[in-house]
Motif scaffolding. Structure first.
Motif: not given
Length: 206
Positions: A53-56, A105-109, A111-118, A192-194
């Motif tokens: 998951s994005v959170a993990a 992509l973020t965990e929730r619809a 979620s803060p926009s910067d809490s994402c993965i590419v 980690r977002a990299l």
């Protein structure tokens, strides 16, 4: 008149400093973009993807020792595995200079926009499966409104499968630095977002 010594021999004798200050491997690196071979190959397409998951990823995936100068570094450790992420597509960029489709992509619809993965889908010229993944993502987005910035006005839930990849090009500082250079789209909340899913092999509806 004595014959000049080969440069390698002089280096071995300690008579000359390091050649151009770079290792021999770096001199031979011909990648057009950072770790391009790893970003575009299909070597892991047959590996069963593990759910994550994005959170993990943002919370527990340890960053490897890779930085902006590792242009030709091969895959290692976690990058030798494939993963499936179900998350909300918040932004899509289909006109990157390297030809990849870039999605965030973020965990929730909400979620803060910067809490994402590419996640990135290479051009179909590298494999027909990339063309299929692009068609699938485009179909999921459908007729949703997309701002000029690429932000989806209404996020869409997608299941994305592909290889894990650490984009150390956007690490700021040394190979162990905890900072990003701010150039990884909006996904710069931490080093980690990299972590990315790159290349993406498959996109489906959850």
């Amino acid at each position: 008149m004595p014959r000049p010594e080969p440069a390698a021999a002089l280096v071995a004798l300690g008579l000359v400093g390091p050649l151009a200050g770079a290792p021999l491997g770096a001199q031979a690196c011909q990648e057009p973009h950072y770790r391009w071979t790893e970003k575009t190959d299909t070597a892991l397409a047959g590996v069963a993807p593990q759910p994550t998951s994005v959170a993990a990823i943002l919370g527990s995936w340890a960053p490897p020792v890779l930085g902006p100068h590792d242009r030709c570094a091969p895959r290692s450790a976690r990058e030798l595995e494939a993963y499936t992420v179900t998350a909300w597509v918040r932004l899509i960029d289909t006109v990157k200079d390297d030809g990849d489709w870039h999605a965030e992509l973020t965990e929730r619809a909400d979620s803060p926009s910067d809490s994402c993965i590419v996640v990135e889908i290479p051009a179909p010229q590298y494999s027909p499966r990339y063309g299929e993944a692009r068609v699938a993502l485009d179909s999921l987005i459908g007729d949703r409104k997309i701002r000029k910035s690429g932000v989806l006005v209404s996020p869409v839930l997608a299941r994305v499968s592909g290889a894990a990849f650490f984009d150390g090009e956007h690490r700021h500082g040394g190979r162990r630095s905890p900072k990003t250079d701010g150039g990884h789209g909006r996904c710069n909340a931490s080093v980690r977002a990299l972590w990315e899913i790159h290349p993406v092999y498959r996109v489906t509806s959850p």
